[in-house]
Design an enzyme around this catalytic site. Structure first.
Site, PDB file in Angstrom:
ATOM      1  CE  LYS A   1      -3.849  10.920   2.642  1.00 41.95           C
ATOM      2  NZ  LYS A   1      -4.557  10.137   1.635  1.00 41.95           N
TER       3      LYS A   1
ATOM      4  CE  LYS B   1     -14.471   6.158   0.110  1.00 40.26           C
ATOM      5  NZ  LYS B   1     -13.798   6.367   1.288  1.00 40.26           N
TER       6      LYS B   1
ATOM      7  CG  HIS C   1      -2.200  -0.789   0.938  1.00 39.05           C
ATOM      8  ND1 HIS C   1      -3.401  -0.422   0.348  1.00 39.05           N
ATOM      9  CD2 HIS C   1      -2.270  -2.224   1.580  1.00 39.05           C
ATOM     10  CE1 HIS C   1      -4.434  -1.476   0.451  1.00 39.05           C
ATOM     11  NE2 HIS C   1      -3.754  -2.441   1.068  1.00 39.05           N
TER      12      HIS C   1
ATOM     13  CE  LYS D   1      -7.532  13.591  -0.470  1.00 35.20           C
ATOM     14  NZ  LYS D   1      -7.130  12.519  -1.164  1.00 35.20           N
ATOM     15  NE  ARG D   2      -5.520  10.296   9.542  1.00 36.02           N
ATOM     16  CZ  ARG D   2      -5.100   9.608  10.778  1.00 36.02           C
ATOM     17  NH1 ARG D   2      -6.104   8.519  10.959  1.00 36.02           N
ATOM     18  NH2 ARG D   2      -4.066   9.798  11.474  1.00 36.02           N
TER      19      ARG D   2
ATOM     20  CB  THR E   1     -10.493   4.776  -1.831  1.00 38.36           C
ATOM     21  OG1 THR E   1     -10.278   4.839  -0.532  1.00 38.36           O
ATOM     22  CG2 THR E   1      -9.864   3.340  -2.128  1.00 38.36           C
TER      23      THR E   1
HETATM   24  C1  LIG Z   1     -12.491   6.915   1.494  1.00 40.49           C
HETATM   25  C2  LIG Z   1     -12.108   7.209   2.832  1.00 40.49           C
HETATM   26  C3  LIG Z   1     -10.671   7.607   3.289  1.00 40.49           C
HETATM   27  C4  LIG Z   1      -9.576   7.619   2.008  1.00 40.49           C
HETATM   28  O1  LIG Z   1      -9.573   8.807   1.416  1.00 40.49           O
HETATM   29  P1  LIG Z   1      -8.556   9.377   0.432  1.00 40.49           P
HETATM   30  O2  LIG Z   1      -8.731  10.540  -0.122  1.00 40.49           O
HETATM   31  O3  LIG Z   1      -8.354   8.193  -0.458  1.00 40.49           O
HETATM   32  O4  LIG Z   1      -7.303   9.605   1.208  1.00 40.49           O
HETATM   33  C5  LIG Z   1     -10.301   7.949   4.367  1.00 40.49           C
HETATM   34  N1  LIG Z   1     -11.248   8.143   5.336  1.00 40.49           N
HETATM   35  C6  LIG Z   1     -12.529   8.117   5.173  1.00 40.49           C
HETATM   36  C7  LIG Z   1     -13.672   8.105   6.335  1.00 40.49           C
HETATM   37  C8  LIG Z   1     -12.808   7.455   4.222  1.00 40.49           C
HETATM   38  O5  LIG Z   1     -14.443   7.194   3.746  1.00 40.49           O
END
Ligand SMILES: *Cc1c(COP(=O)(O)O)cnc(C)c1O
Length: 833
Positions: A576, A682, A379, A570-571, A678
């Site tokens: 990022k 979404k 990952h 995101k985190r 991911t």
């Molecule tokens: C999908 C998701 C992530 C991952 O987000 P990235 O933009 O791919 O880093 C992190 N936290 C939650 C709660 C998510 O649903």
């Protein structure tokens, strides 16, 4: 049908049939009776004391009954037909709220709505009572949860194995703009989804030493004499597939003390010592470790990993021996074990130990079984995120496993030497034992050597893996490497999260898209239809209004749902680049200040995300977002064109409101740093346009959507590497609007004159900037100007939005799981009747 006025379940057998029916029936009436039943028999509060949370628990239990019925049949069918099972080992499962998803997958949402209405309860209020199980940090844990949904929906027998953390990821509060961490007490009100199985439990050793001896037959054997023994107890949660009977299981292990182990203490009268040991044992599964934190060989973390992996492998072997009545040699034919990152990779050595020391297989037999059984998903390419354990700590903790790893390594390096003779440097690079700064065990190497299949999580990432961190291994075994681009479940992230879009899609292309996301392509026939475009816009507008309500209530910021919603959730991490987003906001602020006549495209900038508690700079970035927000939002002129909001405690639950409410998705990591992402998927499925770099799955999203429907900016991986090779100097790029923006952040404009609070961020960007924020700034700004211009043409924007959804089918976790099943696991569908 039973007469609903019957006082069933009062102990009399008058309604024996009806009782049965309330466990499994799908009608509103059966569900209503089931809820009433559970309120009386499982919750046990007087009618006058009943609150929505009680109805939540009663409904959850009623839903669990229906899943348990499917689960029983699924298990039996799988055993009867000797089917192969996927075991997904993951230290994290970020499941999100379960009730809505389970009702959707069972196809009883309307029935539940009606049942609650008859009981005088509001559906949404009742569902909102659920405390989400936050057993993961972010993307990796959420991926595991999406994969469980797809495995069940595709009717593939599967078991998820993980850790039942008593405290999941912390709850984030924002005080004076700063992140404050609060413990996540998700189990406080009980967990209606799990079934405790105290009889499904295994002993797990720790510490001590390995004792070599000769057995009766004269063979050399090893037994592990532990310093400590724990017990793992299983908690099972049913995982219901959508529209099918298949119901799989997530088994999470919880640590307990072993009573007999404390006996000695009782004998010597040290009762309190025994109790203390018991308490200590249970700390093993107390808390989820945040990632992104400089990890300094945390022994408890290694214990957590070993604990859940050992329990899981023992459980699998128990199924082999006792339930399926197989020989252990058949393990690879009947079980595929996937390692979700290196966290469970100790499993390679543990399975060898179980087979060689406890089952007395020869090394060669055991190794063949092990490699044929395991697969490993990588990952990350960030070297600092590749797990290693200090050798001395490892030796004290898992003495027998270290011996096994040495033996794996000895044989492996012989093999390397045979293939690449006289290449000492290669042997040093590939060894399972690192020698760099103090000896260490390299877990990614152990996972790779012990697996027949190794995969990355996006095409770009898999390519980079083969050329960087696993290059030598790729040269050794090219046939073992493949790519499996991540995906997300359309059930949760459209079906549940975006009911407006779901209805419009059903109406336009039929309902099949929810289990075959490629069908979204059918939308292309409607992209130029003005009536359809209006309906598309109305759905997005309603989602934005819903998000604006949430932001008002939780961030205290008033947003106009007609503005462009620009979202980064995101985190919080330097790679990022939330700070790159901020620099654009500050530049826009400066433009408005300099030129009051300017008519900027009005935008709402929405952020969300948690920072690891020990990640200094990430926490400061949160403060800066809030500080810029305070200044911008309270400026009477500026706030007519821009607002900035930080949504506290980003999680799956509020994510379901956020993703569908976005117009623009920020996917702006430094090229080469985000393995896949991911969140990007979404957003795309829900019709947001992406502004992004050529990183992770963005590359494939752009390929699918078409370059004209994607806002691309920034350096490529090759350019990033070139700049780093040449010696990167941020000062070469700091001029014009970037120089001004950095000055404003540094000079106290957003911090009431305080010039210290943001100095660490500004200094980092000016003098170090490891993630090339300054180098990408000009390209980002130019691209954002294109976004603003594009937003002015509503029809063209709508068209791009529709096309993004229409072409997002590849990013379903169903596609990803079908690929894993076909290429790596060899697990086929098993229809449960
Ligand atoms: C999908 C998701 C992530 C991952 O987000 P990235 O933009 O791919 O880093 C992190 N936290 C939650 C709660 C998510 O649903």
């Amino acid at each position: 049908m039973t007469d609903s006025s019957l006082p069933e379940s009062t102990g009399a057998d008058v309604a024996a049939v009806a009782r049965e029916h309330s466990r499994t029936g799908r009608s509103a009436e059966a569900l209503r009776r089931a809820v009433v039943d559970h309120l009386r028999y499982s919750i046990g509060r007087p009618a006058a004391a009943l609150e929505p949370s009680h109805y939540y628990r009663a409904l959850a239990l009623a839903v669990r009954d229906r899943m348990q019925d499917n689960r029983a049949v699924s298990t039996q069918t799988s055993l009867d037909l000797d089917s192969k099972v996927t075991c997904y080992l993951s230290a994290e499962f970020l499941m999100g709220p379960q009730l809505g998803a389970n009702l959707l997958n069972l196809g009883i949402e309307d029935a539940a709505r009606e049942a609650l209405a008859e009981l005088g309860q509001d559906y949404d209020t009742v569902l909102a009572c659920e405390e989400e199980p936050g057993l993961g940090n972010g993307g990796l844990g959420r991926l595991a949860a999406c994969y469980l949904d797809s495995l069940a929906t595709l009717e593939r027998p599967a078991i998820g194995y993980g850790i039942r953390y008593e405290f999941g990821i912390f709850d984030q509060e924002i005080h004076d703009g700063w992140q404050v961490e609060k413990t996540d007490n998700w189990l406080d009100n009980g967990n209606p989804w799990e079934i405790a199985k105290p009889d499904v439990s295994y002993l797990v050793n720790w510490g001590g030493y390995a004792e070599h001896y000769t057995d009766d037959t004269g063979a050399d054997r090893v037994r592990w004499v532990p310093g400590r023994v724990l017990k793992g107890v299983a908690y099972d949660t049913p995982i219901q597939g959508y529209g099918v009977k298949t119901c799989n299981v997530l088994t999470l292990w919880s640590a307990r003390a072993v009573k007999s182990f404390a006996l000695e203490a009782f004998n010597t009268g040290d009762y309190y010592k025994a109790v203390e040991d018991e308490v200590n044992s249970e700390t093993v599964t107390k808390v989820l470790y945040p990632n992104d934190e400089p990890e300094v060989g945390k022994r408890l973390r290694l214990l957590q990993q070993y604990f859940f992996v050992s329990c899981s492998l023992q459980h699998i072997l128990h199924i082999v021996d006792d339930l399926a009545d197989l020989s252990v040699h058949e393990l690879p034919q009947r079980f595929a074990i996937q390692l979700n990152d290196t966290h469970p990779s100790i499993g390679v050595a543990e399975l060898m130990r179980l087979l060689v020391d406890e089952r007395l297989l020869s090394w060669e037999e055991a190794w063949e079984i092990t490699v044929a059984t395991f697969g490993y998903t990588n990952h990350t390419l960030l070297p600092e995120a590749l797990e290693t354990w200090p050798l001395t700590m490892f030796a004290e903790s898992l003495p027998r496993h270290l011996e096994i790893i040495y033996e794996i390594n000895r044989r492996f390096l012989d093999e390397v030497d045979a293939k690449f003779p006289e290449d000492a440097e290669r042997l040093r690079r590939m060894s399972l034992i690192g020698e760099d700064n103090g000896k260490s065990v390299r877990m990614a190497h152990l996972a790779t050597v012990g697996s027949h299949a190794i995969n990355g999580v996006a095409a770009l990432h898999s390519d980079l893996l083969k050329g960087s961190v696993l290059k030598d291994f790729y040269e050794m075994w090219p046939e073992r490497f493949s790519n499996k681009t991540n995906g997300v479940t359309p059930r949760r992230f459209v079906g549940l999260a975006n009911p407006g879009l779901r209805a419009l899609l059903d109406d336009t292309i039929g309902a099949g898209w929810l289990t075959d996301l490629a069908k979204l392509r059918g939308l292309e026939n409607h992209v130029d239809d003005p009536v359809f475009q209006d309906r598309w816009r109305a759905v997005k507008r309603a989602n934005k209004a819903r998000l604006a309500d949430y932001v008002r209530a939780n961030a205290g910021v008033e947003l106009n749902a007609d503005w462009l919603f620009d979202v980064q959730v995101k985190r919080i991490h330097e790679y990022k680049r939330q700070h790159l987003n901020l620099l654009h906001i500050v530049a826009e602020y400066q433009r408005l200040k300099q030129n009051p006549e300017l008519r900027l495209t009005p935008r709402a900038y929405i952020f969300g995300g948690k920072a690891a508690p020990g990640y200094f700079l990430a926490k400061r970035i949160i403060k800066l977002i809030n500080a810029v927000g305070e200044t911008v939002n309270n400026d009477p002129h500026v706030s007519q064109f821009m607002k900035v909001a930080f949504v506290p405690n980003f999680n799956v639950q509020n994510g379901q409101l956020i993703y569908p409410g976005a117009d623009l998705s920020e996917q702006i990591s430094t090229a080469g740093k985000e393995a896949s992402g991911t969140g990007n998927m979404k957003f795309m499925i829900n019709g947001a346009l992406t502004i992004g770099t050529l990183d992770g799955a963005n590359v494939e999203m752009r390929e699918e959507a078409g370059a004209e429907n994607f806002f691309l900016f920034g350096l490529t991986v090759d350019q990033v590497q070139q700049i780093k090779r040449d010696g990167y100097r941020p000062s070469d790029y700091i001029n014009g609007e970037l120089a001004t923006a950095l000055d404003l952040i540094g000079n106290g404009t957003f911090s009431h004159g305080d010039t210290e609070v943001f100095r660490p961020i500004v200094d980092n960007l000016r003098f170090d900037d490891p993630f090339l924020v300054c180098a990408d700034f000009a390209s980002y700004l130019e691209c954002q100007d294109r976004v603003s211009a594009a937003w002015q043409d509503t029809g063209a924007w709508t068209r791009m939005s529709i096309l993004n959804t229409a072409r997002s089918g590849k990013f379903s976790s169903d596609r990803a799981i079908a690929e894993y099943c076909d290429d790596i696991w060899d697990v086929s569908a098993l229809t449960v009747l």
